[in-house]
Design an enzyme around this catalytic site. Sequence first.
Site: not given
Length: 355
Positions: A245, A283, A285
């Site tokens: 992250s 991921s 963000d």
Amino acid sequence: MHPHSMPDPSRTIVPRRARELGLGIGELPTGTYNAITDVPGIRVGHTTLIRPPRVHSGVTAIVPDGVGPASPLPAGVFTGNGYGKLLGTTQITELGALETPVLLTSTLSAFRVADALVGWILEQPEGADARSLNPVVGECNDGLLSDIRSRPVREEHVRAALGTASAEPVAEGSVGAGTGMTALGFKAGIGTSSRRLPLAGQEVTLGVLVQANFAGTLRVLGRTIAPADVGVPAEEPGLGPEAGSCMIVVATDAPLDARQLTRLARRAVYALARVGAGYSHGSGDYGLAFGTRPLGTPAGPTVVPDAGLDPLFGAVLDAVEEAVLNSLLTATVVTGPYGHTRYPLPAAPLLALLG
């Protein structure tokens, strides 16, 4: 370096920041340290945990002077992709207020870090009368290069990061919360940058700190660069940082309200596209932006009109891009408990490739 040779992990690596290599981003000047600590009232501390080969982890603290439940700062948050844990998000979204320092760490250590942060704040003058508290802790997944299940970050490590936080230059790369992080096919970690600019008749400073741990293909000055192009072994298939992250923290002394800081946080996440972020399924963000000058008090500054924010938007795009490059260039070689090795972005081959 031959484009297919493997760097020697025992070789001494001299970290070089992007600007030192002539790769500074944009036209605006930086602050003294080109770091988030150029923003008045901001301090940063790291605790780095390295017990090879099993543990490469840590915690990073971004500490605004005087912040607490009785003295919150205006703040905004933007979730580009919510596959992650940014503790304290909903209250910031609802109230636009930051009550604690911002801490970054490893995914499975985030909850211990939050508990330790609560305990620390309750002991400070700013938290002396607190009966409710919203700790803000972000995380990235360092499970490729560290034994993440051991949850190595403990209360004493959090207190050390908070207690040693300073307004001096910020250590980057494989330190603190960045110790076990990878991004764009390289070893990554903590990166920081700042910009000074005129805004509404005054000079303001904006600083960013990134915990870089995301997938994609690196772009430098518009050119796509794969690890093999600079002599770095490619990642093993299926072992990229999909579970990571990317956390971006933005601080500024510009007189902005929470809504405007949310707009700034959005641009911080958008900036990852400049360096080739893949914004993959796994991921997370996140952008978190806060101001150092409380609003809504008799001495509080007048908010900048929305139409005047463009220079600040440009500044955050440039600063995030440069901070990510710094995280890649200043990192060190790390081999994790499962035999995987990640290498930083090597300066000399990069400059040769860019011509």
